[in-house]
Design an enzyme around this catalytic site. Structure first.
Site, mmCIF file in Angstrom:
data_model
loop_
_atom_site.group_PDB
_atom_site.id
_atom_site.type_symbol
_atom_site.label_atom_id
_atom_site.label_comp_id
_atom_site.label_asym_id
_atom_site.label_seq_id
_atom_site.Cartn_x
_atom_site.Cartn_y
_atom_site.Cartn_z
ATOM 1 N N ASP A 121 -4.956 2.412 10.472
ATOM 2 C CA ASP A 121 -6.499 1.929 10.304
ATOM 3 C C ASP A 121 -6.701 1.319 11.849
ATOM 4 O O ASP A 121 -6.666 2.100 12.863
ATOM 5 C CB ASP A 121 -6.907 0.834 9.394
ATOM 6 C CG ASP A 121 -8.317 0.689 9.204
ATOM 7 O OD1 ASP A 121 -9.456 1.499 9.370
ATOM 8 O OD2 ASP A 121 -8.769 -0.190 8.768
ATOM 9 N N GLY B 55 0.721 -1.242 -0.122
ATOM 10 C CA GLY B 55 -0.035 0.057 -0.127
ATOM 11 C C GLY B 55 0.908 1.105 0.013
ATOM 12 O O GLY B 55 0.407 2.277 -0.414
HETATM 13 P P1 IMP Z 1 -4.618 -1.843 10.057
HETATM 14 O O1 IMP Z 1 -3.492 -2.784 10.400
HETATM 15 O O2 IMP Z 1 -6.050 -2.170 10.289
HETATM 16 O O3 IMP Z 1 -4.144 -0.348 10.728
HETATM 17 O O4 IMP Z 1 -4.593 -1.694 8.415
HETATM 18 C C1 IMP Z 1 -3.533 -1.055 8.023
HETATM 19 C C2 IMP Z 1 -3.653 -1.829 6.543
HETATM 20 O O5 IMP Z 1 -4.890 -2.052 5.705
HETATM 21 C C3 IMP Z 1 -3.035 -0.616 5.383
HETATM 22 O O6 IMP Z 1 -1.571 -0.864 5.408
HETATM 23 C C4 IMP Z 1 -3.751 -0.802 4.230
HETATM 24 O O7 IMP Z 1 -2.924 -1.588 3.414
HETATM 25 C C5 IMP Z 1 -5.117 -1.606 4.779
HETATM 26 N N1 IMP Z 1 -6.285 -0.549 4.789
HETATM 27 C C6 IMP Z 1 -6.625 0.140 5.907
HETATM 28 N N2 IMP Z 1 -7.759 0.770 5.642
HETATM 29 C C7 IMP Z 1 -8.068 0.900 4.281
HETATM 30 C C8 IMP Z 1 -8.981 1.398 3.143
HETATM 31 O O8 IMP Z 1 -9.591 2.239 3.360
HETATM 32 N N3 IMP Z 1 -8.448 1.209 1.881
HETATM 33 C C9 IMP Z 1 -7.317 0.459 1.413
HETATM 34 N N4 IMP Z 1 -6.639 -0.052 2.432
HETATM 35 C C10 IMP Z 1 -6.942 0.157 3.497
HETATM 36 MG MG MG Z 2 -0.773 -1.776 3.647
#
Ligand code: IMP
Ligand code: MG
Length: 181
Positions: free
Chosen positions: A103, A44
């Site tokens: 996120d 990402g």
């Molecule tokens: P976390 O582990 O929940 O903080 O998620 C982080 C990862 O989830 C990021 O590195 C993104 O690759 C993916 N992600 C979280 N939210 C989104 C979104 O709204 N769109 C696309 N990818 C997301």
């Molecule tokens: Mg990611």
């Protein structure tokens, strides 16, 4: 590709570029007279990293950590998995961890743990987007591009089921309401 719903722009490429200049200025100031090892979380963060890297004025080396959290859905089904590891010696380095979006915070937490075990001098974090409402672990990034509400976004490196990463702007998919701050 045909038959895909048209994404709706939330942040233009110009607005992103403008914000990145300010972000890079802060980072340059913070690391003045020091070298950075920038660790990008793939896939990402690839676009954000490429743009940010070219605005940094402090000597910077790049390494990548590959972490997967999503399958073909808009919510994580299982804990993030490290699927590609670092090649650098982190001892004594100032690590700047860069991701597309904070996120729930689980991906960043995993990355920080992985890096901390390798004994760097310091670890700081920079994310393009912050979805603070979704946080499950209280993590906060040191530098944030934009704060966004709890909705799924695509473009500028972020994907939905592997698609839309190539959009030069940030977008939502039709059917979701939103504002970006
Ligand atoms: P976390 O582990 O929940 O903080 O998620 C982080 C990862 O989830 C990021 O590195 C993104 O690759 C993916 N992600 C979280 N939210 C989104 C979104 O709204 N769109 C696309 N990818 C997301
Ligand atoms: Mg990611």
């Amino acid at each position: 590709m045909k038959n895909q719903s048209q994404p709706i722009e939330l942040l233009s490429a110009d607005r992103i570029a403008e914000r990145l200049h300010a972000l890079a200025q802060d980072i340059n100031q913070h690391y003045e007279h020091r070298d950075i090892l920038l660790v990008s979380i793939l896939d990402g963060a690839i676009i954000f990293t490429a743009d940010l890297l070219r605005l940094l004025k402090v000597p910077t080396q790049l390494d990548c950590l590959r972490i997967s959290s999503y399958g073909d859905s808009t919510s994580p089904e299982s804990p993030p998995r490290i699927t590609g590891s670092l090649k650098s010696d982190l001892r004594g380095r100032h690590v700047l961890l860069v991701d597309d979006i904070l996120d729930t915070g689980k991906t960043m937490e995993q990355a920080i743990n992985e890096i901390a075990a390798l004994q760097p001098e310091s670890v700081r974090t920079c994310v393009f987007l912050d979805k603070a409402q979704r946080r499950s672990n209280g993590l906060q990034a040191d530098w944030v591009g934009f704060s966004i509400p709890n909705e799924f976004v695509v473009g500028y490196g972020l994907d939905y089921a592997g698609r839309y990463r190539e959009l030069p702007y940030l977008a939502k998919l039709p059917g979701e309401a939103s504002t970006v701050h």
